[in-house]
Design a protein around this motif. Structure first.
Motif, PDB file in Angstrom:
ATOM      1  N   LEU B 265     -10.804   0.247  -3.196  1.00 11.25           N
ATOM      2  CA  LEU B 265      -9.837  -0.871  -3.398  1.00 11.25           C
ATOM      3  C   LEU B 265     -10.249  -2.139  -2.700  1.00 11.25           C
ATOM      4  O   LEU B 265     -10.949  -2.442  -1.879  1.00 11.25           O
ATOM      5  N   LEU B 268      -5.684  -4.584  -2.604  1.00 16.43           N
ATOM      6  CA  LEU B 268      -4.580  -3.944  -2.120  1.00 16.43           C
ATOM      7  C   LEU B 268      -4.881  -4.037  -0.632  1.00 16.43           C
ATOM      8  O   LEU B 268      -5.887  -3.376   0.194  1.00 16.43           O
ATOM      9  N   LEU B 269      -4.081  -4.880   0.276  1.00 18.55           N
ATOM     10  CA  LEU B 269      -4.071  -4.864   1.885  1.00 18.55           C
ATOM     11  C   LEU B 269      -2.893  -4.316   2.478  1.00 18.55           C
ATOM     12  O   LEU B 269      -2.667  -4.387   3.897  1.00 18.55           O
ATOM     13  N   GLU B 270      -1.718  -4.117   1.673  1.00 20.58           N
ATOM     14  CA  GLU B 270      -0.472  -3.694   2.090  1.00 20.58           C
ATOM     15  C   GLU B 270      -0.510  -1.962   2.345  1.00 20.58           C
ATOM     16  O   GLU B 270      -1.475  -1.408   2.002  1.00 20.58           O
ATOM     17  N   PRO B 271       0.667  -1.397   3.077  1.00 27.69           N
ATOM     18  CA  PRO B 271       0.777  -0.073   3.213  1.00 27.69           C
ATOM     19  C   PRO B 271       0.579   0.705   1.908  1.00 27.69           C
ATOM     20  O   PRO B 271       1.144   0.185   0.901  1.00 27.69           O
ATOM     21  N   VAL B 272       0.035   1.829   1.693  1.00 22.26           N
ATOM     22  CA  VAL B 272      -0.018   2.397   0.470  1.00 22.26           C
ATOM     23  C   VAL B 272       1.223   3.277   0.250  1.00 22.26           C
ATOM     24  O   VAL B 272       1.735   4.074   1.156  1.00 22.26           O
ATOM     25  N   ALA B 275       2.912   7.406  -0.853  1.00 22.34           N
ATOM     26  CA  ALA B 275       2.006   7.712   0.075  1.00 22.34           C
ATOM     27  C   ALA B 275       0.685   8.583  -0.681  1.00 22.34           C
ATOM     28  O   ALA B 275       0.884   9.159  -1.667  1.00 22.34           O
ATOM     29  N   LEU B 276      -0.224   8.157  -0.114  1.00 23.89           N
ATOM     30  CA  LEU B 276      -1.307   8.856  -0.317  1.00 23.89           C
ATOM     31  C   LEU B 276      -1.346  10.387  -0.184  1.00 23.89           C
ATOM     32  O   LEU B 276      -0.926  10.809   0.949  1.00 23.89           O
ATOM     33  N   GLN B 277      -1.742  11.144  -1.157  1.00 23.49           N
ATOM     34  CA  GLN B 277      -1.575  12.469  -1.004  1.00 23.49           C
ATOM     35  C   GLN B 277      -3.004  12.957  -0.331  1.00 23.49           C
ATOM     36  O   GLN B 277      -4.197  13.045  -1.006  1.00 23.49           O
ATOM     37  N   ALA B 278      -3.206  13.234   0.942  1.00 28.98           N
ATOM     38  CA  ALA B 278      -4.562  13.602   1.611  1.00 28.98           C
ATOM     39  C   ALA B 278      -5.291  14.793   0.624  1.00 28.98           C
ATOM     40  O   ALA B 278      -6.558  14.629   0.693  1.00 28.98           O
ATOM     41  N   LEU B 288     -11.907   7.267  -0.539  1.00 26.53           N
ATOM     42  CA  LEU B 288     -11.111   6.344  -0.707  1.00 26.53           C
ATOM     43  C   LEU B 288     -11.714   5.117   0.219  1.00 26.53           C
ATOM     44  O   LEU B 288     -11.624   5.144   1.459  1.00 26.53           O
TER      45      LEU B 288
END
Lengths: 350, 350
Positions: B265, B268-272, B275-278, B288
């Motif tokens: 990345l 992008l500085l904002e919340p993902v 949602a990120l799938q762990a 990541l």
């Protein structure tokens, strides 16, 4: 016919069950199971939490046993050897991942120790809650003489899951490593990181675990719900080993990493919630990484490392007839730190 | 007194403004600004989108100019040299990050080229929408003779932001690199990855960018909204360079990475969100990562690399009096790929 314990449906719980093991093939090792660790994954499969459970399911992928027979092509094992079997029993053996000894990432899909499908005869694999098992030699590891077999069983899953990423990311003497969570995986993470020479801090929500963490080898303990304690360690860690298996906020832990630090997920498979703050990565060149068990060469290396450093899992021995109670206790986190089934209790049962 | 353009409030837009530059200190380089690139960050500061803007703000951190004077201790630059200044003009110079030449991660905070506070006299820093600038020599880089100065300005931000992570993660001949987004950063990412020998695929939502991406050097283009195209490239990339500066779903791109692949990345500085799938990380040992601009030695290396490989940014030259219109066009993505202010238009203005 082989005595084992199986769940027959999502709600049946575990009960005695008979299965048939295959005759050893040329590359197979037949193993009389002495001990089998109980992993939280076993509960998920028994309850079909993730879907896809094929009943009857015989769980168990932390197996220690004694070799009783080997196939004609097996060179590395002989009758009487004490060996282990972990989460996998086969893979394609020819892809890029298998070539690197990273069978857990097999591009064609590894075969799990239970609830998987044998690549040769299509039969369903059955795990270690059982008298014996037959496994191809590539997926068998040797247990060093210096290790206690019972306390070694959970090394095959809880052990390798924490050892592998610490090695992969090159944790070394003097590194500052945070371990998040103090369960079966977490306590092993503390032991491994310490043995690799790191300065280890356990992160836990519970004051009650402070003393225990230090007994396990942690140099420091941070109560993760205490903002002042978290702020005091901001930007000080090289690595965070995150063993928490349920959704949790990663951002406060990321903030504990130095620039170029690495946060390693080994327990969380669900969506990250609360949301990951991308800026936590970008502004400090931090890394969020995942890791799954370990490959077979690395699993052997891990056992040898444990033999050399006298590392075991802390276990509570279990009579297999109490397995359903053990599951209930595990759901409440009430075990230090892994149940291990003494398989004599199965063999001697009616 | 130095002519410049500044915003006086969140809504004033850019307008002529006079500032004072300091007399060069012993380590300073005084620079007559020839060109300044227009970065999306400039808009965010002018509008105070992130809070913290100190008005009047003179933006601009993609500066190319000619040296007019140097301080007594400056050895590497002399009057007449063509030089660049990027996103930083100072740092503590003594922390672990600075010692490694990674001033952007300075533990005591780097000083941004504008809207920062000078560490010596406490004055507010003013950027490159200006006739001249005075900068400490450590934060000045040399522009190779073979580069076109106007087309080099955006290399100081858009260039180094994409070059740095590709180098840090060791992109090499034969690697498969995906570049997500085809703006100022994305088109530089394509050029760099290609020059490093990678097989480059541009990911874009827009069919209209296919031809242009190939002109920029992309070997392949994937329309990211087309599920069949995304599925066809699943698990095939070593690296993804994600230049998208707004929230977007990372999971489909993570799924395009091989095991051990890295998603970087930079925008992008904002919340993902979503949602990120762990599991996308854990099950394939994927990474990541984030990355922020680059350090000063690496910025010089990047310019030298551009000189050697004939790499420029694609630019549209701008008269500074049209800067407010340029901002509006940038908000619509209507620029290929970076506006660069010809500073003669400022010097010759009334």
């Amino acid at each position: 016919m082989t005595k084992s314990y199986a769940a027959q449906s999502e709600t049946s719980g575990m009960a005695p069950h008979t299965i048939e093991r295959r005759e050893p093939r040329a590359d197979d090792v037949a193993i009389d199971i002495l001990y089998c660790g109980v992993c939280h994954t076993d509960i998920h499969y028994v309850q079909n939490d993730w879907g896809g459970t094929l009943y009857p399911v015989v769980p168990g992928h932390e197996i220690i046993g004694r070799v009783t027979q080997v196939g004609a092509d097996v060179k590395d094992y002989k009758e009487g050897d004490i060996v282990g079997v972990g989460c996998m029993v086969d893979s394609c053996r020819s892809c890029e991942a298998c070539d690197e000894g990273l069978e857990q990432y097999c591009l064609n899909g590894m075969v799990p120790t239970y609830n998987g499908e044998d690549k040769h005869d299509g039969s369903i694999t059955y795990g270690g809650y059982s008298e014996n098992v037959v496994v191809s030699d590539r997926f068998v590891v040797r247990v060093p003489d210096s290790l206690d077999p019972a306390k070694s069983a959970p090394l095959l899953c809880a052990g390798i899951t924490t050892y592998s990423p610490l090695r992969h990311y090159g944790v070394k003497k003097g590194d500052k490593v945070g371990v998040i969570g103090m369960g079966g995986l977490g306590h092993m993470g503390v032991k491994f990181a310490k043995a690799m020479g790191a300065e280890v801090t356990l992160f836990t929500r519970s004051e009650s675990k402070v003393k225990e963490a230090k007994k396990q080898g942690a140099d420091h303990v941070v109560i993760s719900t205490d903002e002042a304690q978290m702020e005091a360690v901001a930007e000080t860690f090289d690595f965070m080993l995150d063993t928490v298996p349920v959704q949790h906020d990663l951002n406060p832990y990321l903030n504990c990493l130095k620039f170029d630090g690495t946060h390693i997920l080994v327990g969380l498979l669900e969506p990250v919630d609360p949301a990951l703050q991308a800026g936590q990565l970008v502004l400090k060149r931090r890394v969020l990484a995942g890791s799954l068990i370990g490959g077979m060469p690395e699993t052997q290396e891990m056992l040898d490392f444990c033999g050399e450093h006298g590392i075991h899992c802390d276990v509570e021995m279990l009579d297999i007839k109490n397995i359903n109670d053990a599951f209930e206790r595990m759901k409440k986190g009430d075990v230090k730190y892994r149940f291990v089934i003494d398989m004599d209790t199965l063999k001697q049962s009616a």
